[in-house]
Design an enzyme around this catalytic site. Structure first.
Site, PDB file in Angstrom:
ATOM      1  N   ASP A 108       0.898  -1.319  -0.033  1.00  0.00           N
ATOM      2  CA  ASP A 108      -0.021  -0.120  -0.019  1.00  0.00           C
ATOM      3  C   ASP A 108       0.833   1.211   0.028  1.00  0.00           C
ATOM      4  OD1 ASP A 108      -1.926   1.694   2.490  1.00  0.00           O
ATOM      5  OD2 ASP A 108      -1.638   2.056   0.491  1.00  0.00           O
ATOM      6  N   ASN A 133      -0.437   4.918  -0.396  1.00  0.00           N
ATOM      7  CA  ASN A 133      -1.118   5.837   0.047  1.00  0.00           C
ATOM      8  C   ASN A 133      -1.599   5.671   1.421  1.00  0.00           C
ATOM      9  OD1 ASN A 133      -3.093   4.259  -0.319  1.00  0.00           O
ATOM     10  ND2 ASN A 133      -4.060   5.671  -2.122  1.00  0.00           N
ATOM     11  N   ASP A 141      -9.800 -17.511 -15.658  1.00  0.00           N
ATOM     12  CA  ASP A 141     -10.287 -17.828 -14.383  1.00  0.00           C
ATOM     13  C   ASP A 141     -11.523 -18.681 -14.697  1.00  0.00           C
ATOM     14  OD1 ASP A 141     -10.829 -16.981 -11.611  1.00  0.00           O
ATOM     15  OD2 ASP A 141     -12.758 -16.788 -12.390  1.00  0.00           O
ATOM     16  N   GLU A 183      -7.156 -21.666 -15.312  1.00  0.00           N
ATOM     17  CA  GLU A 183      -7.522 -22.248 -14.082  1.00  0.00           C
ATOM     18  C   GLU A 183      -8.768 -23.115 -14.407  1.00  0.00           C
ATOM     19  OE1 GLU A 183     -10.022 -20.461 -11.464  1.00  0.00           O
ATOM     20  OE2 GLU A 183      -9.134 -21.122  -9.708  1.00  0.00           O
ATOM     21  N   HIS A 196      -3.984 -17.469  -4.025  1.00  0.00           N
ATOM     22  CA  HIS A 196      -4.892 -16.651  -3.416  1.00  0.00           C
ATOM     23  C   HIS A 196      -6.253 -17.356  -2.645  1.00  0.00           C
ATOM     24  CE1 HIS A 196      -6.779 -16.685  -7.038  1.00  0.00           C
ATOM     25  NE2 HIS A 196      -7.818 -16.134  -6.833  1.00  0.00           N
ATOM     26  N   ASP A 197      -6.291 -18.580  -3.487  1.00  0.00           N
ATOM     27  CA  ASP A 197      -7.448 -19.301  -3.010  1.00  0.00           C
ATOM     28  C   ASP A 197      -7.062 -20.567  -2.012  1.00  0.00           C
ATOM     29  OD1 ASP A 197      -9.038 -19.705  -6.295  1.00  0.00           O
ATOM     30  OD2 ASP A 197      -9.287 -18.048  -4.572  1.00  0.00           O
TER      31      ASP A 197
HETATM   32  O1  TEU Z   1     -11.688 -20.035  -8.434  1.00  0.00           O
HETATM   33  C1  TEU Z   1     -12.329 -21.111  -8.780  1.00  0.00           C
HETATM   34  C2  TEU Z   1     -12.633 -21.760  -7.884  1.00  0.00           C
HETATM   35  O2  TEU Z   1     -13.293 -22.735  -8.011  1.00  0.00           O
HETATM   36  C3  TEU Z   1     -12.127 -21.667  -6.759  1.00  0.00           C
HETATM   37  O3  TEU Z   1     -13.114 -20.605  -5.770  1.00  0.00           O
HETATM   38  C4  TEU Z   1     -12.180 -22.808  -5.815  1.00  0.00           C
HETATM   39  O4  TEU Z   1     -13.155 -23.506  -5.967  1.00  0.00           O
HETATM   40  C5  TEU Z   1     -12.090 -22.491  -4.178  1.00  0.00           C
HETATM   41  O5  TEU Z   1     -11.289 -21.372  -3.877  1.00  0.00           O
HETATM   42  C6  TEU Z   1     -11.590 -23.673  -3.616  1.00  0.00           C
HETATM   43  O6  TEU Z   1     -11.708 -23.524  -2.311  1.00  0.00           O
HETATM   44  C7  TEU Z   1     -11.599 -18.757  -9.080  1.00  0.00           C
HETATM   45  C8  TEU Z   1     -10.697 -17.545  -8.401  1.00  0.00           C
HETATM   46  O7  TEU Z   1      -9.420 -17.981  -8.094  1.00  0.00           O
HETATM   47  C9  TEU Z   1     -11.467 -17.230  -7.163  1.00  0.00           C
HETATM   48  O8  TEU Z   1     -10.614 -16.399  -6.288  1.00  0.00           O
HETATM   49  C10 TEU Z   1     -12.860 -16.922  -7.392  1.00  0.00           C
HETATM   50  O9  TEU Z   1     -13.600 -16.632  -6.221  1.00  0.00           O
HETATM   51  C11 TEU Z   1     -13.571 -17.747  -8.459  1.00  0.00           C
HETATM   52  O10 TEU Z   1     -12.774 -18.235  -9.613  1.00  0.00           O
HETATM   53  C12 TEU Z   1     -14.639 -17.034  -9.007  1.00  0.00           C
HETATM   54  O11 TEU Z   1     -14.286 -16.106  -9.848  1.00  0.00           O
HETATM   55 CA    CA Z   2      -3.431   1.884  -1.194  1.00  0.00          CA
END
Ligand code: TEU
Ligand code: CA
Length: 530
Positions: free
Chosen positions: A20, A22, A198, A240, A313-314
């Site tokens: 971050d 700002n 995605d 993905e 990130h998931d």
């Molecule tokens: O994720 C696809 C997805 O199926 C994931 O949400 C996964 O099933 C779950 O996180 C498993 O626990 C993609 C993106 O990476 C995710 O961040 C989004 O929430 C999702 O699609 C919808 O766009």
């Molecule tokens: Ca910021």
């Protein structure tokens, strides 16, 4: 597939949590620009930027309300172009996140579509009449509840695989496909080098037959998008795709297919969970972890290209999921050698290079992720708060979405303000602390990728699994008469060296100070040159 694509080391940035600039507590693009030298120091040659388009953030940017803009909380389009230039000047390519299975319900197309059944944008989405006054089917959405949301104004349900604020686009509508191709070209013409796509295997559906993905037009729509946009720009595209087989992956990424370059497979990510349920922990089958990775190396060995991933990130942090907190350095570096010693596009998620563990969320109100909050809502009648917190601590996506730890100052140097999300962090596991420590996970990652990217055998050599039993793994990489051996002890006990490791092989990388002559120590990992 061009050679540069096969040699990609892709670093995923989750913009909200990276840096971050700002003081508003939210990561932003100027913050990322300030860290380009750090990215360069890692030896990565590409960045995948999770969505930074305008979004109401119901799903933190995976619900897009304007495909051609930059979310104001992240900066301006000018900032984005500065980031693109800064990365390119440092020999780093940029992939954006292409989220086109669905839009936000606040996208102009959907706001128009819901005005009436004859609205010109109505068929950009999937609408069905009630059946016996109810949802047309009993299918469940990924974040809980029904996939059908009733729209009072027009008396119909619309379909959403994810949250009700993420209505699925109707890819059977040629206007939708043309809009998406034009938008993709907008970013590629700007100089973007490709996309992470995605849930791209869900764009073709056949709802009348209960098919929610890999539908009858899946390859046709991807090929059309390739012809219109990806192909002419030589874009790197990584899909993905949850739950595909190697054969299905080859049908989507084979050289002659003209669809995608490669796809993420997550079969090994499902281990250690009861029935794949991310909130229910069970014993991790470590042998299966390696066997599955090997299955995909063999499955894609000719016409495909694996994508080597263990965090995003998931997902929770890999050290907590697949490593051993009693041996943080050894097991984090062992996992890195085991995975990235293989053939494929290497992907690292922000902070993974520090050997981070899951943060400790002390209370449920510390969580932000819609998937976690909805799971808590759906489970709270079946478990007490203590058990629920334990389940969320194990599986929540927020485990990898807390601020990137830059140093030991308050808020880990991520912000001068109050972070949008925060949980305790370890001041010894920050970029500053590990940068200064030659024996850190960070500096091991730097050595591993410096070796990997300079070694054609590791980049392009064939793979063969030679041993995977009782916690000892040995595999080889071969090219032009040269062989590398990757020997790994995936256990907290020592063991003899694998029988098939040539005793005269030279150890060129080891996660212990020196490689013992007759045994592997707990979580020891070696790359050897025969
Ligand atoms: O994720 C696809 C997805 O199926 C994931 O949400 C996964 O099933 C779950 O996180 C498993 O626990 C993609 C993106 O990476 C995710 O961040 C989004 O929430 C999702 O699609 C919808 O766009
Ligand atoms: Ca910021």
């Amino acid at each position: 597939m061009q050679n540069w694509q096969k040699e990609t080391v892709l670093y995923q940035i989750y913009p909200k949590s990276f840096c971050d600039s700002n003081g508003d507590g939210i990561g932003d693009i100027p913050g990322i620009i300030s860290k380009v030298p750090y990215l360069k120091s890692l030896g990565v040659n590409a960045v995948w930027l999770s969505p930074c388009y305008p979004s109401p953030n119901d799903d933190n940017g995976y619900d897009i309300s304007d495909y051609r803009g930059i979310a104001p909380e992240y900066g301006t389009l000018e900032d984005f172009k500065k980031l693109l230039d800064a990365l390119h000047e440092n020999g780093i390519r940029l992939l954006m996140d292409l989220v086109v299975n669905h839009t936000s319900d606040e996208h102009a197309w959907f706001r128009s579509a819901r005005r009436g059944r004859d609205d010109p944008y109505r068929d950009y989405y999937i609408w069905r009449d009630p059946v016996d006054g109810r949802e047309p089917t009993d299918w469940r959405a990924a974040f809980g509840g029904s996939v059908w949301e009733f729209d009072e104004a027009t008396g119909q349900y619309y379909f959403h695989l994810f949250s009700k604020k993420q209505p699925d686009l109707n890819w059977d509508n040629p206007k939708v496909r043309r809009e998406i191709a034009d938008m993709v070209n907008y970013w590629l013409d700007m100089g973007v080098d490709g996309f992470r796509c995605d849930v791209i295997n869900n764009i073709s559906k056949d709802l009348e037959n209960g098919i929610l993905g890999m539908g009858p037009h899946q390859h046709e729509y991807l090929h059309e998008l390739y012809e219109r946009a990806f192909g002419p720009h030589g874009a790197l595209t990584i899909g993905e795709t949850w739950g595909l087989t190697p054969e299905q992956t080859l049908a989507m990424t084979g050289e002659a297919r003209g669809e995608l370059t490669a796809t993420f497979q997550f079969e090994h990510i499902l281990l250690g969970r009861v029935g794949g349920d991310k909130f229910r922990k069970c014993e991790l089958d470590r042998k299966a972890f390696t066997d599955i990775l090997a299955k995909w190396e063999y499955g894609l060995k000719d016409d495909g290209y694996p994508v080597l991933v263990m965090e995003n990130h998931d997902q929770p942090r890999a050290l907590s999921r697949f490593g051993d907190e009693e041996y943080p350095f050894e097991s984090a570096t062992m996992l890195a050698v085991l995975l990235y010693g293989m053939r494929g596009i290497a992907v690292i998620y922000e902070g993974q290079e520090l050997g981070l563990s899951n943060p400790r969320f002390e209370k449920l109100s510390d969580y932000r992720d819609i998937e976690t909050l909805n799971a808590y809502r759906d489970l709270k009648n079946d478990f007490d708060e203590k058990a629920l917190l334990k389940m969320m601590n194990f599986g929540s996506r927020d485990n990898s979405r807390v601020p990137m730890p830059w140093d030991g100052s308050e808020h880990a140097g991520f912000t001068a303000g109050t972070p949008w999300i925060e949980a305790g962090f370890d001041p010894k596991r920050t970029v500053a602390a590990e940068d200064a420590d030659g024996g850190s996970v960070l500096n091991f990652y730097r050595r591993l990728f410096a070796l990997r990217q300079s070694d054609a055998v590791l980049l392009h050599g064939g793979f063969e699994l030679l041993e995977n039993k009782n916690g000892t793994v040995l595999y080889s990489r071969k090219k032009d008469g040269e062989t590398r051996y990757i020997a790994v002890r995936y256990a907290n006990t020592p063991a003899p060296l694998p029988a098939r490791l040539p005793r005269n092989a030279e150890c060129i990388l080891c996660n212990y100070a020196s490689a013992a002559s007759d045994s592997l120590r707990p979580y020891e990992a070696r790359i050897c040159k025969a």
